[in-house]
Design an enzyme around this catalytic site. Structure first.
Site: not given
Ligand code: AQP
Length: 320
Positions: A110, A189, A192
């Site tokens: 990040k 990956k 969001k």
């Molecule tokens: N690309 C992905 N492939 C598989 N699993 C994913 N998850 C997120 N992206 C992928 C899974 O979704 C759950 C919720 O994730 P989160 O929103 O709490 O945080 P994250 O993993 O950080 O998801 P993002 O989209 O990448 O959010 P931001 O950008 O805000 O940090 C988790 O179980 C995650 O593994």
């Protein structure tokens, strides 16, 4: 068995969230007592707009419901409805080596992407451990990107239990290897905050537009298409049966069909798979208060569970 999982309300949910975690987490409703929360304290590390945060909370809750969460059987609540989580995070931070947090790749990723290196972002895994341990979770369905954080939660549970006395169950991650990391439109990956997503709740047209815009190489129509690292295959895998996937790959290897046709097939298949949940989401858009009511009731029930664990943690540490 208690199942627990959470999502940050940090933006519009995408295929990675659904196929990487939500679908599996919601299937597990049939195997035990399920607890799902919306991690709004975590989202504050990146979302600094109160109105957007509230809207995102509603969106994630409605998404969980649209994807099949049954509020009569399972708990759905906002993390912030249970402020006890912060007290537990502090108790856990006492047994958290700084080096353990320094090794967490999500923090490093990040920062590399330009997100401010705040204490909140650094201490994120401790709050996440508190989220899990507070509810005595046995299994935590997550995408692979969260595996390291579950390992931190396990380490902290064992260390705390060893130093102060048995309080926490040691949770197990539940990761679906075939969809463990759903790639984004740029091959990284899907995330969001990386602007590389295919959203769960958008129009079929918008999904099709994104799929049609995926960059492909210049292999001629009649030639076999490269399979290794193909984004089209990675997305098709999410919605196809094993036989359909095999047939698709074989067709690409034979050649004779252009990328445009494969993209159209993929978009149609994705839209078909997502249509039922998109329809249910529309229902909640027309019944917004139902979602808030479910969250409110879930928060009260979750707080009851949390207080039991916190009381035990207070007792063994001498705080109570
Ligand atoms: N690309 C992905 N492939 C598989 N699993 C994913 N998850 C997120 N992206 C992928 C899974 O979704 C759950 C919720 O994730 P989160 O929103 O709490 O945080 P994250 O993993 O950080 O998801 P993002 O989209 O990448 O959010 P931001 O950008 O805000 O940090 C988790 O179980 C995650 O593994």
């Amino acid at each position: 068995m208690r199942i627990l999982s959470g999502i940050q309300p940090s933006g519009a949910l995408h295929l990675g969230n659904y196929y990487g975690m939500m679908r599996r987490a919601l299937m597990l409703q049939n195997e035990g007592e399920a607890v799902y929360f919306i991690a709004d304290y975590h989202a504050l590390t990146t979302v600094h707009d109160a109105k957007a945060l509230r809207e995102n909370v509603w969106h994630v809750a409605a998404a969980f419901l649209a994807c099949g969460l049954d509020p009569r059987r399972s708990l759905l609540f906002r993390q912030s409805a249970v402020p006890e989580v912060h007290e537990l995070a502090w108790l856990l931070s006492i047994v958290t080596p700084v080096g353990l947090l320094e090794r967490c790749h999500s923090y490093k990723d990040k920062i590399a992407r330009g997100i401010q290196a705040s204490h909140g972002l650094f201490a994120y895994p401790v709050l996440m451990a508190a989220d899990i341990l507070l509810y005595q979770a046995d299994r935590v369905p997550v995408g692979k990107d969260q595996k390291q954080h579950i390992e931190v939660a396990r380490d902290l549970a064992m260390k705390f239990n060893h130093i102060f006395g048995e309080v926490f169950r040691v949770p197990e991650p539940d990761i679906q290897e075939t969809v463990a990391v759903v790639p984004g439109l740029d091959g990284q990956k899907m995330s969001k905050s990386y602007r590389n997503t295919i959203e769960l709740f958008c129009s079929a047209k918008a999904t099709e537009k994104k799929i049609m815009a995926i960059k492909t190489d210049s292999t001629p129509v009649e030639a076999p298409k490269p399979i290794e690292g193909s984004l089209l295959i990675a997305f098709y895998r999410l919605v196809a049966t094993a036989d359909e996937l095999q047939e698709w790959i074989a067709s690409m290897q034979r050649g004779g069909i252009g990328y445009g046709e494969y993209k159209r097939q993929l978009a149609a298949k994705l839209n078909q798979a997502l249509e039922p949940i998109r329809e249910r989401y529309l229902y909640y858009e027309n019944h917004r208060d139902e979602v808030w009511d479910i969250l409110k009731e879930g928060g009260v029930r979750a707080r009851g569970l949390a207080k039991e664990t916190l009381e035990r943690a207070r007792e063994v540490t001498g705080i109570s």
